[in-house]
Design an enzyme around this catalytic site. Sequence first.
Site, mmCIF file in Angstrom:
data_model
loop_
_atom_site.group_PDB
_atom_site.id
_atom_site.type_symbol
_atom_site.label_atom_id
_atom_site.label_comp_id
_atom_site.label_asym_id
_atom_site.label_seq_id
_atom_site.Cartn_x
_atom_site.Cartn_y
_atom_site.Cartn_z
ATOM 1 N N GLU A 108 -3.849 -18.297 -2.112
ATOM 2 C CA GLU A 108 -2.818 -17.719 -2.970
ATOM 3 C C GLU A 108 -1.835 -16.840 -2.202
ATOM 4 O O GLU A 108 -1.748 -15.650 -2.446
ATOM 5 C CB GLU A 108 -3.486 -16.871 -4.051
ATOM 6 C CG GLU A 108 -4.530 -17.618 -4.843
ATOM 7 C CD GLU A 108 -5.276 -16.734 -5.835
ATOM 8 O OE1 GLU A 108 -5.508 -17.206 -6.950
ATOM 9 O OE2 GLU A 108 -5.592 -15.580 -5.491
ATOM 10 N N CYS A 117 16.744 11.135 -6.111
ATOM 11 C CA CYS A 117 16.442 12.569 -6.056
ATOM 12 C C CYS A 117 14.984 12.804 -5.692
ATOM 13 O O CYS A 117 14.197 13.311 -6.493
ATOM 14 C CB CYS A 117 16.759 13.199 -7.404
ATOM 15 S SG CYS A 117 18.439 12.865 -7.902
ATOM 16 N N GLU A 118 14.619 12.397 -4.502
ATOM 17 C CA GLU A 118 13.239 12.490 -4.003
ATOM 18 C C GLU A 118 13.349 12.544 -2.499
ATOM 19 O O GLU A 118 14.005 11.665 -1.911
ATOM 20 C CB GLU A 118 12.504 11.173 -4.236
ATOM 21 C CG GLU A 118 11.867 10.841 -5.535
ATOM 22 C CD GLU A 118 10.807 11.752 -6.017
ATOM 23 O OE1 GLU A 118 9.951 12.158 -5.217
ATOM 24 O OE2 GLU A 118 10.831 12.058 -7.199
ATOM 25 N N TYR A 150 7.520 -8.085 -3.154
ATOM 26 C CA TYR A 150 7.186 -6.745 -3.666
ATOM 27 C C TYR A 150 8.340 -5.749 -3.550
ATOM 28 O O TYR A 150 8.102 -4.547 -3.440
ATOM 29 C CB TYR A 150 5.909 -6.206 -2.985
ATOM 30 C CG TYR A 150 4.756 -7.174 -3.110
ATOM 31 C CD1 TYR A 150 4.169 -7.408 -4.357
ATOM 32 C CD2 TYR A 150 4.292 -7.896 -2.020
ATOM 33 C CE1 TYR A 150 3.138 -8.326 -4.488
ATOM 34 C CE2 TYR A 150 3.259 -8.822 -2.150
ATOM 35 C CZ TYR A 150 2.687 -9.028 -3.391
ATOM 36 O OH TYR A 150 1.680 -9.945 -3.523
HETATM 37 C C1 PLP Z 1 -1.669 -9.993 -4.841
HETATM 38 C C2 PLP Z 1 -2.551 -11.159 -4.895
HETATM 39 C C3 PLP Z 1 -2.264 -12.271 -4.111
HETATM 40 C C4 PLP Z 1 -1.096 -12.341 -3.159
HETATM 41 O O1 PLP Z 1 -1.154 -11.403 -2.150
HETATM 42 P P1 PLP Z 1 -0.106 -11.508 -0.935
HETATM 43 O O2 PLP Z 1 -0.416 -10.322 -0.113
HETATM 44 O O3 PLP Z 1 1.258 -11.453 -1.531
HETATM 45 O O4 PLP Z 1 -0.361 -12.806 -0.264
HETATM 46 C C5 PLP Z 1 -3.088 -13.371 -4.222
HETATM 47 N N1 PLP Z 1 -4.144 -13.366 -5.066
HETATM 48 C C6 PLP Z 1 -4.453 -12.312 -5.838
HETATM 49 C C7 PLP Z 1 -5.605 -12.379 -6.733
HETATM 50 C C8 PLP Z 1 -3.660 -11.169 -5.775
HETATM 51 O O5 PLP Z 1 -3.982 -10.110 -6.536
#
Ligand code: PLP
Length: 463
Positions: free
Chosen positions: A320, A391-392, A421
Amino acid sequence: MSRSAHPAGPRHADVLPEGHYSAPADDLNVLDPKVWAQTVTRTEDGSVSVGGIDVSTLAEQFGTPAYFVDETDFRARARAWRTAFGHDADVFYAGKAFLSRAVVRWLHEEGLNLDVCSGGELATALSAGMPADRIAFHGNNKSVAEITRAVEAGVGRIVLDSFQEIVRVAHIAQSLGRRQRVQIRVTVGVEAHTHEFIATAHEDQKFGIALADGQAAEAVRRALALDGLEVIGIHSHIGSQIFDMAGFEVAARRVVSLLAAIRDEHGIELPEIDLGGGLGIAYTSDDDPREPHEIAKALGEIVTRECEAAKLRTPRISVEPGRAIVGPTAFTLYEVGTIKPLEGLRTYVSVDGGMSDNIRTALYDAEYSVALVSRTSDAEPMLVRVVGKHCESGDIVVKDAFLPSDLAPGDLIAVPATGAYCRSMASNYNHALRPPVVAVRDGEARVIVRRETEEDLLRLDVG
Ligand SMILES: *Cc1c(COP(=O)(O)O)cnc(C)c1O
Protein backbone atom coordinates in the site's frame (compact mmCIF):
# COMPACT_ATOMS: atom_id res chain seq x y z
CA MET A 1 22.34 8.99 6.92
CA SER A 2 25.59 10.88 6.75
CA ARG A 3 25.31 14.54 7.51
CA SER A 4 28.02 16.99 8.27
CA ALA A 5 27.21 19.26 11.18
CA HIS A 6 28.69 22.19 9.34
CA PRO A 7 29.14 22.95 5.71
CA ALA A 8 32.69 23.03 4.50
CA GLY A 9 34.39 26.36 3.93
CA PRO A 10 33.44 29.89 4.83
CA ARG A 11 29.97 30.96 3.79
CA HIS A 12 27.87 34.07 4.15
CA ALA A 13 28.36 34.13 7.91
CA ASP A 14 31.61 33.47 9.71
CA VAL A 15 29.91 31.22 12.21
CA LEU A 16 27.15 28.89 11.13
CA PRO A 17 24.69 27.77 13.80
CA GLU A 18 24.26 24.21 14.89
CA GLY A 19 21.72 22.53 12.73
CA HIS A 20 20.68 19.45 10.91
CA TYR A 21 21.81 20.34 7.47
CA SER A 22 24.30 19.19 4.90
CA ALA A 23 26.84 21.33 3.15
CA PRO A 24 25.35 23.34 0.31
CA ALA A 25 25.54 21.69 -3.08
CA ASP A 26 28.44 22.86 -5.21
CA ASP A 27 26.01 24.53 -7.55
CA LEU A 28 22.65 25.59 -6.12
CA ASN A 29 21.25 25.88 -9.65
CA VAL A 30 21.48 22.13 -10.20
CA LEU A 31 18.28 20.24 -9.41
CA ASP A 32 18.85 16.80 -7.91
CA PRO A 33 16.68 14.35 -9.90
CA LYS A 34 16.25 12.31 -6.72
CA VAL A 35 14.04 14.95 -5.12
CA TRP A 36 12.43 16.55 -8.16
CA ALA A 37 9.69 15.12 -10.38
CA GLN A 38 10.78 13.46 -13.59
CA THR A 39 10.02 16.23 -16.10
CA VAL A 40 11.33 19.08 -13.95
CA THR A 41 14.28 20.70 -15.64
CA ARG A 42 16.11 24.01 -15.91
CA THR A 43 15.45 25.70 -19.22
CA GLU A 44 18.01 27.66 -21.19
CA ASP A 45 17.00 31.00 -19.75
CA GLY A 46 17.64 29.63 -16.26
CA SER A 47 14.12 29.19 -15.01
CA VAL A 48 12.64 25.82 -14.13
CA SER A 49 9.91 24.04 -16.05
CA VAL A 50 7.71 21.04 -15.38
CA GLY A 51 5.91 19.09 -18.10
CA GLY A 52 7.36 21.58 -20.55
CA ILE A 53 5.88 24.67 -18.86
CA ASP A 54 7.93 27.36 -17.20
CA VAL A 55 7.21 28.00 -13.50
CA SER A 56 6.84 31.75 -14.12
CA THR A 57 4.09 31.03 -16.63
CA LEU A 58 2.48 28.63 -14.15
CA ALA A 59 2.68 31.22 -11.36
CA GLU A 60 1.06 33.84 -13.58
CA GLN A 61 -1.70 31.52 -14.64
CA PHE A 62 -2.47 29.77 -11.34
CA GLY A 63 -1.01 32.03 -8.67
CA THR A 64 1.08 31.02 -5.66
CA PRO A 65 1.26 29.12 -3.48
CA ALA A 66 0.25 26.16 -5.61
CA TYR A 67 1.07 22.50 -5.91
CA PHE A 68 2.16 21.29 -9.34
CA VAL A 69 1.98 17.58 -9.96
CA ASP A 70 3.88 15.99 -12.81
CA GLU A 71 1.27 13.65 -14.27
CA THR A 72 3.82 11.83 -16.41
CA ASP A 73 5.87 11.07 -13.32
CA PHE A 74 2.83 10.02 -11.29
CA ARG A 75 1.76 7.56 -13.97
CA ALA A 76 5.30 6.27 -14.40
CA ARG A 77 5.69 5.61 -10.67
CA ALA A 78 2.28 3.97 -10.41
CA ARG A 79 3.14 1.78 -13.39
CA ALA A 80 6.56 0.93 -11.96
CA TRP A 81 4.92 -0.36 -8.77
CA ARG A 82 2.31 -2.25 -10.73
CA THR A 83 4.90 -3.84 -13.01
CA ALA A 84 7.31 -4.63 -10.17
CA PHE A 85 4.67 -6.57 -8.25
CA GLY A 86 3.28 -8.34 -11.33
CA HIS A 87 0.16 -10.44 -11.56
CA ASP A 88 0.58 -12.35 -8.32
CA ALA A 89 0.34 -9.26 -6.17
CA ASP A 90 -1.77 -6.14 -5.81
CA VAL A 91 -0.74 -2.54 -5.33
CA PHE A 92 -3.14 -0.40 -3.35
CA TYR A 93 -2.36 3.31 -3.51
CA ALA A 94 -2.94 4.85 -0.06
CA GLY A 95 -5.44 7.58 -0.86
CA LYS A 96 -4.74 9.53 2.31
CA ALA A 97 -1.41 10.69 0.83
CA PHE A 98 -3.32 12.71 -1.76
CA LEU A 99 -6.65 11.95 -3.35
CA SER A 100 -8.65 13.67 -6.05
CA ARG A 101 -10.84 12.41 -8.85
CA ALA A 102 -8.11 12.89 -11.44
CA VAL A 103 -5.74 10.81 -9.30
CA VAL A 104 -8.36 8.08 -8.97
CA ARG A 105 -8.69 7.96 -12.76
CA TRP A 106 -4.90 7.79 -13.23
CA LEU A 107 -4.70 4.90 -10.78
CA HIS A 108 -7.58 3.10 -12.44
CA GLU A 109 -5.97 3.50 -15.85
CA GLU A 110 -2.59 2.31 -14.57
CA GLY A 111 -4.10 -0.82 -13.00
CA LEU A 112 -3.71 0.05 -9.32
CA ASN A 113 -6.13 -0.50 -6.49
CA LEU A 114 -6.98 2.07 -3.84
CA ASP A 115 -6.99 2.29 -0.05
CA VAL A 116 -9.45 4.64 1.58
CA CYS A 117 -9.92 5.33 5.27
CA SER A 118 -12.97 7.54 5.52
CA GLY A 119 -16.38 8.07 3.99
CA GLY A 120 -15.02 11.12 2.18
CA GLU A 121 -12.19 9.19 0.56
CA LEU A 122 -14.60 6.40 -0.37
CA ALA A 123 -17.00 8.92 -1.93
CA THR A 124 -14.16 10.46 -3.96
CA ALA A 125 -13.01 7.05 -5.18
CA LEU A 126 -16.49 5.92 -6.18
CA SER A 127 -17.40 9.22 -7.81
CA ALA A 128 -14.36 8.96 -10.09
CA GLY A 129 -15.28 5.47 -11.19
CA MET A 130 -12.86 3.28 -9.23
CA PRO A 131 -14.52 -0.16 -9.26
CA ALA A 132 -15.58 -0.93 -5.70
CA ASP A 133 -13.95 -4.34 -5.71
CA ARG A 134 -10.58 -2.61 -6.15
CA ILE A 135 -11.08 -0.51 -3.02
CA ALA A 136 -9.89 -1.44 0.48
CA PHE A 137 -11.47 0.29 3.45
CA HIS A 138 -9.26 1.06 6.46
CA GLY A 139 -9.51 2.89 9.75
CA ASN A 140 -9.47 2.30 13.49
CA ASN A 141 -12.90 3.79 14.10
CA LYS A 142 -15.08 3.37 11.04
CA SER A 143 -18.60 4.56 11.72
CA VAL A 144 -21.65 2.40 11.17
CA ALA A 145 -22.61 4.71 8.30
CA GLU A 146 -19.18 4.32 6.71
CA ILE A 147 -19.20 0.54 7.06
CA THR A 148 -22.73 0.35 5.67
CA ARG A 149 -21.79 2.47 2.68
CA ALA A 150 -18.66 0.41 2.04
CA VAL A 151 -20.51 -2.92 2.23
CA GLU A 152 -23.35 -1.61 0.04
CA ALA A 153 -20.87 -0.33 -2.51
CA GLY A 154 -19.22 -3.76 -2.54
CA VAL A 155 -15.67 -2.80 -1.56
CA GLY A 156 -13.12 -5.53 -2.18
CA ARG A 157 -12.06 -5.68 1.43
CA ILE A 158 -12.60 -4.07 4.77
CA VAL A 159 -9.57 -4.18 7.03
CA LEU A 160 -10.83 -5.00 10.51
CA ASP A 161 -9.07 -3.09 13.25
CA SER A 162 -10.71 -4.12 16.54
CA PHE A 163 -12.82 -6.81 18.17
CA GLN A 164 -15.83 -4.51 18.15
CA GLU A 165 -15.44 -3.93 14.46
CA ILE A 166 -15.41 -7.65 13.70
CA VAL A 167 -18.90 -7.95 15.13
CA ARG A 168 -20.08 -4.65 13.69
CA VAL A 169 -19.03 -5.39 10.11
CA ALA A 170 -20.38 -8.95 10.32
CA HIS A 171 -23.71 -7.65 11.57
CA ILE A 172 -24.00 -4.95 8.92
CA ALA A 173 -23.01 -7.31 6.12
CA GLN A 174 -25.47 -9.93 7.28
CA SER A 175 -28.32 -7.47 7.59
CA LEU A 176 -27.61 -6.40 4.00
CA GLY A 177 -27.56 -10.02 2.90
CA ARG A 178 -23.85 -9.83 2.07
CA ARG A 179 -20.72 -11.70 2.97
CA GLN A 180 -17.97 -9.09 3.26
CA ARG A 181 -14.38 -9.93 2.38
CA VAL A 182 -12.16 -8.82 5.25
CA GLN A 183 -8.55 -8.77 6.33
CA ILE A 184 -7.54 -8.52 9.96
CA ARG A 185 -5.00 -5.86 10.81
CA VAL A 186 -2.44 -7.08 13.26
CA THR A 187 0.31 -5.22 15.06
CA VAL A 188 3.42 -7.29 14.73
CA GLY A 189 5.53 -5.51 17.33
CA VAL A 190 7.70 -3.72 14.79
CA GLU A 191 7.92 0.00 14.51
CA ALA A 192 9.84 1.36 11.59
CA HIS A 193 10.88 4.92 10.99
CA THR A 194 13.20 5.99 8.28
CA HIS A 195 16.54 4.25 8.72
CA GLU A 196 15.75 2.25 11.82
CA PHE A 197 13.21 -0.13 13.07
CA ILE A 198 12.48 -1.19 16.58
CA ALA A 199 11.11 -4.60 17.39
CA THR A 200 9.08 -4.39 20.56
CA ALA A 201 7.21 -6.98 22.54
CA HIS A 202 4.17 -4.80 23.07
CA GLU A 203 2.37 -2.39 20.90
CA ASP A 204 1.36 0.91 22.38
CA GLN A 205 -0.72 2.38 19.57
CA LYS A 206 -4.27 2.71 18.40
CA PHE A 207 -4.10 0.59 15.24
CA GLY A 208 -4.60 -3.10 14.82
CA ILE A 209 -4.83 -6.13 17.07
CA ALA A 210 -1.69 -7.39 18.79
CA LEU A 211 -0.07 -10.60 17.63
CA ALA A 212 2.06 -11.00 20.70
CA ASP A 213 -0.43 -12.09 23.33
CA GLY A 214 -2.68 -14.20 21.13
CA GLN A 215 -5.19 -11.39 20.52
CA ALA A 216 -4.81 -11.63 16.75
CA ALA A 217 -5.39 -15.40 16.78
CA GLU A 218 -8.51 -14.78 18.87
CA ALA A 219 -9.69 -12.14 16.38
CA VAL A 220 -9.31 -14.64 13.54
CA ARG A 221 -11.20 -17.25 15.58
CA ARG A 222 -14.11 -14.87 16.12
CA ALA A 223 -14.17 -13.59 12.55
CA LEU A 224 -14.14 -17.10 11.07
CA ALA A 225 -17.19 -17.95 13.17
CA LEU A 226 -19.33 -15.15 11.70
CA ASP A 227 -21.44 -15.74 8.60
CA GLY A 228 -21.26 -12.12 7.44
CA LEU A 229 -17.49 -12.26 7.00
CA GLU A 230 -15.16 -13.95 4.56
CA VAL A 231 -11.70 -13.77 6.10
CA ILE A 232 -9.25 -13.45 3.21
CA GLY A 233 -6.06 -12.49 4.96
CA ILE A 234 -3.88 -10.71 7.47
CA HIS A 235 -2.77 -7.10 7.24
CA SER A 236 0.28 -5.37 8.71
CA HIS A 237 1.51 -1.79 8.33
CA ILE A 238 4.65 -0.96 10.25
CA GLY A 239 5.38 2.72 9.81
CA SER A 240 6.30 5.44 7.37
CA GLN A 241 9.24 6.86 5.42
CA ILE A 242 11.05 3.50 5.80
CA PHE A 243 14.28 2.73 3.94
CA ASP A 244 15.36 -0.38 5.77
CA MET A 245 13.71 -3.63 4.65
CA ALA A 246 14.59 -5.37 7.94
CA GLY A 247 11.35 -4.18 9.57
CA PHE A 248 9.31 -5.72 6.75
CA GLU A 249 11.26 -8.93 7.14
CA VAL A 250 10.32 -9.23 10.81
CA ALA A 251 6.72 -8.28 10.05
CA ALA A 252 6.42 -10.84 7.24
CA ARG A 253 7.90 -13.57 9.42
CA ARG A 254 5.42 -12.86 12.21
CA VAL A 255 2.43 -12.64 9.85
CA VAL A 256 3.39 -15.92 8.19
CA SER A 257 3.68 -17.62 11.57
CA LEU A 258 0.13 -16.47 12.31
CA LEU A 259 -0.97 -17.99 8.98
CA ALA A 260 0.66 -21.26 10.03
CA ALA A 261 -1.05 -21.14 13.42
CA ILE A 262 -4.41 -20.54 11.70
CA ARG A 263 -3.77 -23.51 9.42
CA ASP A 264 -2.92 -25.68 12.40
CA GLU A 265 -5.97 -24.61 14.38
CA HIS A 266 -8.64 -24.25 11.69
CA GLY A 267 -7.31 -26.28 8.81
CA ILE A 268 -7.43 -23.35 6.40
CA GLU A 269 -4.74 -21.40 4.61
CA LEU A 270 -5.70 -17.74 4.30
CA PRO A 271 -4.99 -16.69 0.72
CA GLU A 272 -3.69 -13.11 1.19
CA ILE A 273 -1.30 -11.01 3.20
CA ASP A 274 -0.91 -7.27 3.04
CA LEU A 275 2.38 -5.75 4.14
CA GLY A 276 1.17 -2.15 4.17
CA GLY A 277 2.94 0.95 2.95
CA GLY A 278 5.50 3.29 4.39
CA LEU A 279 8.26 3.07 1.81
CA GLY A 280 10.53 6.09 1.99
CA ILE A 281 11.21 8.78 -0.61
CA ALA A 282 13.98 11.35 -1.03
CA TYR A 283 13.00 14.64 0.58
CA THR A 284 16.60 15.80 0.43
CA SER A 285 19.68 14.60 -1.45
CA ASP A 286 20.73 12.64 1.65
CA ASP A 287 17.88 10.15 1.28
CA ASP A 288 18.35 7.03 -0.84
CA PRO A 289 15.04 5.30 -1.48
CA ARG A 290 14.78 1.89 -3.10
CA GLU A 291 13.20 1.26 -6.45
CA PRO A 292 9.84 -0.55 -6.55
CA HIS A 293 11.38 -3.57 -8.29
CA GLU A 294 13.93 -3.96 -5.48
CA ILE A 295 11.18 -3.70 -2.87
CA ALA A 296 8.98 -6.20 -4.73
CA LYS A 297 11.84 -8.64 -5.03
CA ALA A 298 12.83 -8.32 -1.36
CA LEU A 299 9.26 -8.72 -0.08
CA GLY A 300 8.53 -11.60 -2.46
CA GLU A 301 11.64 -13.47 -1.34
CA ILE A 302 10.95 -12.94 2.35
CA VAL A 303 7.36 -14.18 2.12
CA THR A 304 8.24 -17.14 -0.12
CA ARG A 305 11.06 -18.22 2.18
CA GLU A 306 8.95 -17.94 5.33
CA CYS A 307 6.05 -19.82 3.73
CA GLU A 308 8.31 -22.60 2.53
CA ALA A 309 9.70 -22.95 6.04
CA ALA A 310 6.15 -23.12 7.44
CA LYS A 311 5.00 -25.44 4.62
CA LEU A 312 2.34 -22.99 3.48
CA ARG A 313 1.28 -22.06 -0.03
CA THR A 314 2.63 -18.58 -0.72
CA PRO A 315 -0.28 -16.18 -0.27
CA ARG A 316 -1.10 -13.36 -2.65
CA ILE A 317 0.81 -10.29 -1.45
CA SER A 318 -0.46 -6.74 -1.48
CA VAL A 319 1.28 -3.50 -0.62
CA GLU A 320 0.00 0.00 0.00
CA PRO A 321 2.43 2.71 -1.06
CA GLY A 322 1.11 6.26 -0.79
CA ARG A 323 4.06 8.60 -0.36
CA ALA A 324 6.31 6.49 -2.60
CA ILE A 325 3.98 7.05 -5.55
CA VAL A 326 2.73 10.61 -5.19
CA GLY A 327 5.34 12.22 -2.92
CA PRO A 328 8.12 12.86 -5.42
CA THR A 329 5.75 13.85 -8.25
CA ALA A 330 4.81 17.31 -6.97
CA PHE A 331 6.38 20.51 -5.73
CA THR A 332 4.94 23.56 -4.02
CA LEU A 333 5.63 26.87 -5.72
CA TYR A 334 5.89 29.94 -3.48
CA GLU A 335 6.67 33.58 -4.01
CA VAL A 336 9.33 35.03 -1.75
CA GLY A 337 8.06 37.83 0.49
CA THR A 338 10.06 39.33 3.31
CA ILE A 339 13.68 38.34 3.90
CA LYS A 340 15.20 38.77 7.36
CA PRO A 341 18.92 38.13 7.84
CA LEU A 342 19.73 37.36 11.48
CA GLU A 343 23.41 37.99 11.92
CA GLY A 344 25.37 34.89 12.93
CA LEU A 345 22.26 32.76 12.76
CA ARG A 346 20.39 32.35 9.51
CA THR A 347 18.19 34.21 7.10
CA TYR A 348 14.44 33.87 7.45
CA VAL A 349 12.75 33.75 4.06
CA SER A 350 8.97 34.19 4.27
CA VAL A 351 6.73 32.74 1.61
CA ASP A 352 3.07 33.27 0.77
CA GLY A 353 1.96 29.92 2.25
CA GLY A 354 3.30 27.90 5.19
CA MET A 355 1.99 25.39 7.70
CA SER A 356 -1.47 25.58 6.14
CA ASP A 357 -0.13 23.95 2.95
CA ASN A 358 2.66 21.89 4.52
CA ILE A 359 2.17 20.90 8.15
CA ARG A 360 4.75 18.10 8.05
CA THR A 361 7.70 20.17 9.18
CA ALA A 362 5.81 21.43 12.23
CA LEU A 363 4.17 18.05 12.88
CA TYR A 364 7.01 15.60 12.31
CA ASP A 365 10.11 17.76 12.13
CA ALA A 366 10.21 16.70 8.49
CA GLU A 367 13.07 17.76 6.27
CA TYR A 368 12.63 19.34 2.89
CA SER A 369 14.84 20.96 0.32
CA VAL A 370 14.19 24.16 -1.62
CA ALA A 371 15.44 25.85 -4.78
CA LEU A 372 15.23 29.20 -6.49
CA VAL A 373 13.30 28.34 -9.64
CA SER A 374 12.47 31.59 -11.44
CA ARG A 375 16.11 32.24 -12.37
CA THR A 376 19.62 31.00 -11.78
CA SER A 377 22.07 32.71 -9.50
CA ASP A 378 25.79 32.50 -8.94
CA ALA A 379 25.65 34.32 -5.61
CA GLU A 380 27.14 32.68 -2.52
CA PRO A 381 24.87 30.22 -0.73
CA MET A 382 23.20 31.52 2.41
CA LEU A 383 21.72 29.38 5.16
CA VAL A 384 17.98 29.96 5.23
CA ARG A 385 14.89 28.90 7.07
CA VAL A 386 11.84 29.06 4.84
CA VAL A 387 8.84 30.12 6.90
CA GLY A 388 5.21 30.79 6.20
CA LYS A 389 2.92 33.73 6.90
CA HIS A 390 1.00 32.20 9.79
CA CYS A 391 0.82 33.44 13.37
CA GLU A 392 3.01 30.70 14.84
CA SER A 393 6.76 30.67 15.26
CA GLY A 394 6.64 26.95 14.44
CA ASP A 395 5.31 27.84 11.00
CA ILE A 396 8.36 26.45 9.22
CA VAL A 397 8.35 24.92 5.75
CA VAL A 398 12.05 24.15 5.33
CA LYS A 399 14.09 24.19 8.49
CA ASP A 400 17.62 24.43 7.16
CA ALA A 401 18.61 24.84 3.54
CA PHE A 402 20.74 26.98 1.30
CA LEU A 403 19.51 29.54 -1.19
CA PRO A 404 21.56 32.09 -3.13
CA SER A 405 22.34 35.21 -1.11
CA ASP A 406 20.94 37.55 -3.78
CA LEU A 407 17.44 36.13 -3.18
CA ALA A 408 14.87 38.93 -3.43
CA PRO A 409 11.17 39.47 -2.81
CA GLY A 410 9.23 38.35 -5.87
CA ASP A 411 11.56 35.44 -6.67
CA LEU A 412 9.84 32.09 -7.00
CA ILE A 413 11.11 29.23 -4.90
CA ALA A 414 9.89 25.67 -4.94
CA VAL A 415 9.87 22.91 -2.34
CA PRO A 416 10.07 19.48 -4.00
CA ALA A 417 8.57 16.17 -2.85
CA THR A 418 5.37 17.73 -1.51
CA GLY A 419 2.98 15.40 -3.33
CA ALA A 420 2.14 13.35 -0.23
CA TYR A 421 0.55 14.55 3.01
CA CYS A 422 0.70 18.24 2.11
CA ARG A 423 -2.50 19.11 0.24
CA SER A 424 -4.23 16.21 2.00
CA MET A 425 -3.31 17.68 5.40
CA ALA A 426 -3.78 21.33 4.38
CA SER A 427 -5.81 23.53 6.67
CA ASN A 428 -7.55 26.87 6.69
CA TYR A 429 -5.50 28.16 9.62
CA ASN A 430 -5.63 31.97 9.69
CA HIS A 431 -8.38 31.51 7.12
CA ALA A 432 -5.79 30.69 4.52
CA LEU A 433 -7.30 29.62 1.22
CA ARG A 434 -6.02 26.17 0.45
CA PRO A 435 -3.85 26.14 -2.70
CA PRO A 436 -4.83 24.45 -5.93
CA VAL A 437 -3.33 21.28 -7.31
CA VAL A 438 -2.39 21.67 -10.95
CA ALA A 439 -1.51 18.66 -13.08
CA VAL A 440 1.08 19.34 -15.76
CA ARG A 441 1.74 17.03 -18.66
CA ASP A 442 3.16 17.45 -22.17
CA GLY A 443 2.95 21.22 -22.25
CA GLU A 444 -0.54 21.38 -20.76
CA ALA A 445 -1.52 22.45 -17.26
CA ARG A 446 -4.89 21.62 -15.79
CA VAL A 447 -6.34 22.39 -12.37
CA ILE A 448 -7.40 19.15 -10.68
CA VAL A 449 -8.27 20.70 -7.32
CA ARG A 450 -9.05 24.40 -7.52
CA ARG A 451 -7.86 27.09 -5.16
CA GLU A 452 -10.27 27.91 -2.37
CA THR A 453 -11.94 31.28 -2.46
CA GLU A 454 -13.22 33.58 0.25
CA GLU A 455 -16.71 32.50 -0.84
CA ASP A 456 -15.75 28.90 -0.03
CA LEU A 457 -14.75 29.98 3.46
CA LEU A 458 -17.79 32.12 4.04
CA ARG A 459 -20.18 29.54 2.68
CA LEU A 460 -19.47 27.34 5.70
CA ASP A 461 -19.90 30.21 8.13
CA VAL A 462 -23.64 30.29 8.59
CA GLY A 463 -23.90 32.07 11.96
C1 PLP B 1 -0.65 5.53 5.78
C2 PLP B 1 -0.84 4.14 5.38
C3 PLP B 1 -0.27 3.69 4.20
C4 PLP B 1 0.59 4.54 3.31
O1 PLP B 1 1.74 4.99 3.92
P1 PLP B 1 2.87 5.72 3.02
O2 PLP B 1 3.89 6.12 4.01
O3 PLP B 1 2.21 6.89 2.37
O4 PLP B 1 3.33 4.72 2.03
C5 PLP B 1 -0.51 2.38 3.82
N1 PLP B 1 -1.28 1.57 4.58
C6 PLP B 1 -1.85 1.98 5.73
C7 PLP B 1 -2.68 1.05 6.49
C8 PLP B 1 -1.65 3.28 6.16
O5 PLP B 1 -2.21 3.68 7.32
